[in-house]
Motif scaffolding. Structure first.
Motif, PDB file in Angstrom:
ATOM      1  N   LEU A   2      56.106 -14.094  56.936  1.00 27.90           N
ATOM      2  CA  LEU A   2      56.302 -14.674  55.607  1.00 27.90           C
ATOM      3  C   LEU A   2      55.747 -16.095  55.559  1.00 27.90           C
ATOM      4  CD1 LEU A   2      59.898 -13.391  54.833  1.00 27.90           C
ATOM      5  CD2 LEU A   2      57.867 -12.912  53.453  1.00 27.90           C
ATOM      6  N   PHE A   3      56.050 -16.872  56.578  1.00 22.80           N
ATOM      7  CA  PHE A   3      55.551 -18.246  56.633  1.00 22.80           C
ATOM      8  C   PHE A   3      54.024 -18.256  56.711  1.00 22.80           C
ATOM      9  CE2 PHE A   3      54.161 -21.980  59.062  1.00 22.80           C
ATOM     10  CZ  PHE A   3      54.671 -22.995  58.270  1.00 22.80           C
ATOM     11  N   ALA A   4      53.481 -17.363  57.518  1.00 22.53           N
ATOM     12  CA  ALA A   4      52.022 -17.292  57.687  1.00 22.53           C
ATOM     13  C   ALA A   4      51.322 -16.909  56.386  1.00 22.53           C
ATOM     14  CB  ALA A   4      51.676 -16.286  58.781  1.00 22.53           C
ATOM     15  N   SER A   5      52.016 -16.213  55.491  1.00 18.66           N
ATOM     16  CA  SER A   5      51.418 -15.767  54.238  1.00 18.66           C
ATOM     17  C   SER A   5      51.294 -16.881  53.205  1.00 18.66           C
ATOM     18  CB  SER A   5      52.254 -14.627  53.637  1.00 18.66           C
ATOM     19  OG  SER A   5      52.268 -13.512  54.501  1.00 18.66           O
ATOM     20  N   LEU A   6      51.996 -17.984  53.413  1.00 20.71           N
ATOM     21  CA  LEU A   6      51.943 -19.100  52.471  1.00 20.71           C
ATOM     22  C   LEU A   6      50.596 -19.813  52.531  1.00 20.71           C
ATOM     23  CD1 LEU A   6      55.429 -20.773  53.102  1.00 20.71           C
ATOM     24  CD2 LEU A   6      54.780 -19.422  51.096  1.00 20.71           C
ATOM     25  N   SER A   7      50.248 -20.477  51.452  1.00 27.10           N
ATOM     26  CA  SER A   7      49.036 -21.291  51.443  1.00 27.10           C
ATOM     27  C   SER A   7      49.238 -22.509  52.336  1.00 27.10           C
ATOM     28  CB  SER A   7      48.727 -21.761  50.020  1.00 27.10           C
ATOM     29  OG  SER A   7      49.708 -22.701  49.583  1.00 27.10           O
ATOM     30  N   LYS A   8      48.144 -23.154  52.680  1.00 27.84           N
ATOM     31  CA  LYS A   8      48.209 -24.348  53.521  1.00 27.84           C
ATOM     32  C   LYS A   8      49.062 -25.425  52.855  1.00 27.84           C
ATOM     33  CE  LYS A   8      45.235 -27.727  55.877  1.00 27.84           C
ATOM     34  NZ  LYS A   8      43.828 -28.155  56.102  1.00 27.84           N
ATOM     35  N   GLU A   9      48.913 -25.558  51.534  1.00 26.82           N
ATOM     36  CA  GLU A   9      49.677 -26.569  50.795  1.00 26.82           C
ATOM     37  C   GLU A   9      51.176 -26.284  50.843  1.00 26.82           C
ATOM     38  OE1 GLU A   9      50.168 -28.272  46.216  1.00 26.82           O
ATOM     39  OE2 GLU A   9      48.595 -26.818  46.690  1.00 26.82           O
ATOM     40  N   LYS A  36      58.363 -29.569  52.848  1.00 30.56           N
ATOM     41  CA  LYS A  36      59.536 -29.762  53.700  1.00 30.56           C
ATOM     42  C   LYS A  36      60.351 -28.475  53.826  1.00 30.56           C
ATOM     43  CE  LYS A  36      63.806 -32.438  54.041  1.00 30.56           C
ATOM     44  NZ  LYS A  36      64.700 -33.415  53.373  1.00 30.56           N
ATOM     45  N   GLU A  37      60.531 -27.775  52.707  1.00 29.12           N
ATOM     46  CA  GLU A  37      61.349 -26.574  52.707  1.00 29.12           C
ATOM     47  C   GLU A  37      60.718 -25.465  53.551  1.00 29.12           C
ATOM     48  OE1 GLU A  37      62.469 -29.257  49.760  1.00 29.12           O
ATOM     49  OE2 GLU A  37      60.512 -28.274  49.913  1.00 29.12           O
ATOM     50  N   ALA A  38      59.395 -25.316  53.466  1.00 29.03           N
ATOM     51  CA  ALA A  38      58.715 -24.299  54.269  1.00 29.03           C
ATOM     52  C   ALA A  38      58.775 -24.647  55.753  1.00 29.03           C
ATOM     53  CB  ALA A  38      57.259 -24.155  53.827  1.00 29.03           C
ATOM     54  N   GLN A  39      58.630 -25.919  56.065  1.00 32.94           N
ATOM     55  CA  GLN A  39      58.725 -26.360  57.453  1.00 32.94           C
ATOM     56  C   GLN A  39      60.110 -26.092  58.020  1.00 32.94           C
ATOM     57  OE1 GLN A  39      56.401 -27.728  59.724  1.00 32.94           O
ATOM     58  NE2 GLN A  39      55.021 -26.838  58.199  1.00 32.94           N
ATOM     59  N   GLU A  40      61.143 -26.351  57.213  1.00 27.01           N
ATOM     60  CA  GLU A  40      62.514 -26.099  57.673  1.00 27.01           C
ATOM     61  C   GLU A  40      62.751 -24.604  57.875  1.00 27.01           C
ATOM     62  OE1 GLU A  40      65.300 -28.003  55.078  1.00 27.01           O
ATOM     63  OE2 GLU A  40      64.864 -30.010  55.881  1.00 27.01           O
ATOM     64  N   PHE A  41      62.159 -23.786  57.018  1.00 29.45           N
ATOM     65  CA  PHE A  41      62.274 -22.333  57.193  1.00 29.45           C
ATOM     66  C   PHE A  41      61.591 -21.912  58.492  1.00 29.45           C
ATOM     67  CE2 PHE A  41      60.274 -18.143  56.698  1.00 29.45           C
ATOM     68  CZ  PHE A  41      61.405 -17.352  56.554  1.00 29.45           C
TER      69      PHE A  41
END
Length: 399
Positions: free
Chosen positions: A204-211, A216-221
């Motif tokens: 799921l994290f890998a599917s996100l865009s670079k931006e 912060k929220e994606a990093q915490e996930f």
């Protein structure tokens, strides 16, 4: 002169960027019976606005994305059932919210940003999925919900998890895949913490865009997956350092050689605050033995944390988690959550929630290890009931 104009223009641009704000233009139809206020809130934010002729306005300074709840005074005053209704405000623009008091706030139409609209649509799809899950559980177990003290609870929980994997996870995966550059996808990742495997969370994290990965929220996930690995029973706790109320560092490695009771909590967490009187009793029993109490707050607001620390006046170590140790080190999904660490620095036990009967498993373990007795939090209770065991309050990426 040109240089002066350039500097002045730069100052104006800087001031305009600093003065960004969100405007909420709301319309609420229906007879409010004179209860003409709308409340806007989160765990760390509170505001209200008057409703005039069915219309209300909020203007909020914008710094980062916020998830805020809307509650009409009418619902409180008329003691109606309230299903929490929140909106994601991910950019400094004008949002319009059109509602009808007779249909409930969750039937509101929100316009203003694609992320806000996507998240609301996802929320409605989730509600339908939860309906399917509840129906399946009702069919198999005779109830869509079960107490933890029920002998069938382990089988019920296992089946519930399987149904969430079957129905809810694909919904989340589709949202992230189709909208990898949306804050709605980032915010929704919180759903995966309880239902997805570590590998699925990483995908799921890998599917996100670079931006979006950089938020912060994606990093915490992403760190939460690391926390799942780090917090297994028997794992050595990785050293960390967090500030105490005076700003002095508390280094975990300095506590090695003693049992350590780490209590994750927050100022806004009612069950956490409710647990402290009994924790103080337990502390008094073991304070001269080889045990250290250490409370770590997940508060986003340092002033709120400091205020709560002063109010509780607990006589043990206190720190503010400003490095997301709760996620990267211990995979905390709700508070209160307590860990018992051995003198060798390895995790011995984990307990989620608060057993107000005084019969929590960690408390029993302390009595066995240190020669104490299990103390009831109030009057003597032989066996805890579900009513005496308070579940943890789930964390949210946006507080």
């Amino acid at each position: 002169m040109k240089k002066t104009i350039g500097i002045f223009a730069g100052m104006l641009l800087g001031m305009s960027s600093m003065a960004q704000s969100i405007t909420i233009e709301g319309d609420l139809a229906g007879d409010l019976k004179g209860h003409n206020k709308m409340y806007l809130y989160s765990r760390t934010y509170q505001d209200s606005a008057d409703i005039n002729n069915g219309h209300y306005t909020f203007k909020i300074p914008y710094k980062d994305p916020m998830f805020l709840m809307l509650l009409p005074q009418y619902i409180q005053a008329e003691r109606q059932m309230y299903v929490p209704f929140g909106v994601l405000f991910d950019k400094p623009v004008t949002y319009t919210i059109t509602s009808d008091i007779s249909k409930g706030m969750n039937a509101s139409v929100v316009k203003g940003s694609e992320a806000a609209e996507l998240l609301l649509a996802y929320g409605k799809e989730k509600s339908e999925v939860y309906g399917k899950i509840s129906k399946a559980l009702q069919s198999e177990f005779g109830t869509p919900w079960m107490e933890e003290t029920d002998p069938k609870y382990a089988a019920f929980e296992k089946r519930q998890s399987a149904l969430q994997q079957q129905y809810l996870l694909p919904l989340l995966q589709t949202l992230v895949k189709q909208h990898p550059n949306s804050y709605a996808a980032v915010y929704s990742l919180n759903d995966a913490r309880d239902i997805a495997t570590i590998a699925q969370q990483e995908q799921l994290f890998a599917s996100l865009s670079k931006e979006m990965k950089a938020t912060k929220e994606a990093q915490e996930f992403h760190q939460f997956g690391e926390g799942l690995r780090n917090s297994a029973i028997g794992k050595q706790v990785k050293d960390f350092s967090l500030p105490d109320p005076e700003g002095k560092p508390v280094k975990f490695s300095d506590l090695k050689g003693k049992y350590v009771l780490i209590d994750f909590w927050a100022s806004w967490c009612g069950p956490c605050r409710k647990s402290f009187p009994h924790m103080r009793e337990v502390y008094q029993q073991y304070k001269d033995k080889n045990l250290v109490f250490y409370s770590i707050s997940i508060d986003k607001s340092k002033p709120d944390w400091l205020k709560a620390v002063a109010q509780e006046n607990n006589p043990w170590l206190q720190s503010l988690d400003d490095k997301n140790i709760a996620g990267s080190g211990f995979a905390i999904t709700g508070v209160p959550t307590t860990y018992l660490i051995g003198p060798d620095g390895k995790i011995m036990m984990k307990e989620v929630g608060f057993d107000e009967s005084g019969n929590g498993e960690i408390e029993k373990k302390l009595a066995a290890l240190l020669g104490g007795t299990v103390k009831s939090a109030s009057k003597a209770i032989e066996k805890p009931t579900a009513a005496q065991t308070t579940k943890a309050i789930p964390m949210a990426p946006l507080q």
